[in-house]
Design a protein around this motif. Structure first.
Motif: not given
Length: 462
Positions: A24, A28, A81, A83-85, A87, A120, A124
């Motif tokens: 992450r 991020e 792209t 999909i929630d980062p 997850v 999440a 999710a």
């Protein structure tokens, strides 16, 4: 980074959570895994076995991220792209366990789903469960065949097989072709997806290779630990032994030993961070009665350089300036320009670099590299030598920069045979191909030498 909602404190996190936290932060905050992972492992208090698991999960996932993203997109029926980062990073870790680590599917799926639920939420987690169940329905070989069949070109097939962006594959092919060895491309890409063997350096004149250790094949100061945690070997040496790629050792030694050192020489490491090559140069300078200065633009990274040379009984002042202007402060007999570059030669150790860099980054870096080399050359004394080094085999960052310098400087410059210098200092015969352009540049390769893809050129001022 902030721990995912509902997760346990950092001091009690499992290997999977440590790997997740690092992924992450890489995605991020543009963190570097090789810098962040050790401290995250230490804060979590992992056992040696769990630290090994966290390392494999982190680096293995980052190395093959492009391939895993293709698998996830196929299994999810949507581009990554969408999909929630948070997850997506958990799914990448889960796919790595299923495809590369051969973790039992129920364990890999259940652990990942549990992680997604904590990070999440329940919805999710259901999505992650469905995706990973579909992934587990095919063997790794079947996934290879499926992705290859969907590729639109041979380069795209290589991209999904070896998890390299297409533009990097093409740059590597051109660099190998310049040596007449384009047929080694698959071997190079495969080497980039394999964890490197840890090598250490005993600073010359200050430390000795442990009797039980194995000498590296090329660097006369390098060795491989007989076992255990290399950090304990480094700590026991008081800083006179350090973990360092064999290619980096050879690059520093090539400058220090290109020609005999005269007492009183002044040396400069112009772009010094993180300081590994600086330390080798400092030890060599100390042994031969030379002095060394170092420079690093970033204050934080300059601190790493100071730490790197702290144990060496030679004062090494470290300035914090733009290298293009810093070189003009004096005249030097040897200058190392370990130039900022794409880092494509160190993808085994910094796997995230392959996903961060873009083709558009290369021209800007090449322009900076040329300016740094020109500034260093202007600061040389007559007969002085500059080593131009990049941890990249990209021809625009290596051959093109040196070629332009030679053209611009004309009869003021002489290129030395870096291949002969490296071969002379090497402990064993070393296979260094002669580039088609007739230059003296030495190019090291992961698949051929077991080192980073380090490029070394030596230019002497007439």
């Amino acid at each position: 980074m902030t721990a995912p909602t509902g997760s346990v404190p950092a001091s009690g996190r499992s290997a999977r959570w440590v790997a997740y936290d690092v992924l992450r932060a890489v995605h991020e905050s543009d963190a570097y895994a090789n810098l962040l992972l050790p401290s995250t492992i230490a804060r979590a208090g992992l056992t040696s076995a769990d630290a090994g698991l966290a390392t494999e999960l982190t680096y293995g996932t980052l190395r093959r991220e492009g391939t895993y993203d293709a698998i996830i997109a196929d299994a999810a029926g949507r581009p990554v792209t969408a999909i929630d980062p948070p997850v997506l990073d958990a799914l990448r870790l889960g796919v790595h366990q299923l495809v590369a680590m051969r973790t039992p599917s129920h364990a890999a799926v259940n652990e990942t789903v549990r992680q997604v639920r904590q990070a999440a939420g329940k919805a999710a987690a259901g999505f992650a469960n469905a995706v990973l169940r579909r992934v587990s329905e095919r063997t790794p070989g079947e996934w290879d065949e499926r992705l290859a069949a969907a590729a639109r070109s041979d380069d795209e097939r290589l991209a999904v097989r070896y998890a390299h962006p297409v533009w990097v594959i093409r740059a590597f092919r051109r660099a190998l072709a310049a040596e007449g060895r384009a047929d080694e491309l698959d071997a190079l890409l495969d080497a980039d997806t394999t964890a490197p063997v840890v090598t250490l350096a005993a600073l010359p004149g200050l430390a000795e290779r442990p009797a039980e250790a194995t000498a590296t094949p090329y660097s006369p100061i390098g060795f491989r630990s007989a076992g255990g945690d290399p950090a304990s070997v480094v700590a026991a040496s008081g800083g006179l032994v350090r973990v360092q790629d064999e290619g980096s050792q050879l690059a520093a030694l090539a400058l220090a030993r290109a020609v005999p050192v005269r007492a009183g020489e002044k040396w400069l490491d112009l772009c010094a961070a993180p300081g590994g090559k600086t330390a080798v140069l400092a030890a060599e300078a100390l042994a031969h009665g030379a002095s060394l200065e170092a420079n690093e633009l970033s204050p934080a990274r300059a601190g790493l350089v100071r730490d790197s040379v702290a144990a060496i009984p030679l004062p090494v002042p470290v300035s914090e300036e733009d290298g293009r202007t810093r070189a003009a402060h004096g005249r030097y007999d040897r200058i190392l320009v370990d130039a900022p570059c794409t880092g494509l030669g160190a993808l085994r150790r910094r796997p995230e670099a392959r996903w961060r860099k873009q083709p558009a980054d290369v021209p800007e870096l090449a322009a900076l590299q040329a300016e740094l080399l020109a500034a260093a050359f202007d600061a040389l004394t007559p007969g002085g030598i500059v080593a131009y080094v990049t941890c990249s085999p990209h021809l625009a960052e290596t051959a093109a920069v040196v070629s332009e310098a030679l053209r611009t400087l004309g009869d003021r410059v002489e290129e030395l045979d870096a291949r002969a210098v490296v071969a002379a200092l090497s402990s064993a015969p070393i296979d260094l191909a002669a580039p088609a352009d007739g230059s003296g540049r030495a190019q090291l390769w992961p698949h051929r030498h077991g080192t980073d893809a380090m490029s070394i050129s030596l230019l002497r001022r007439r």
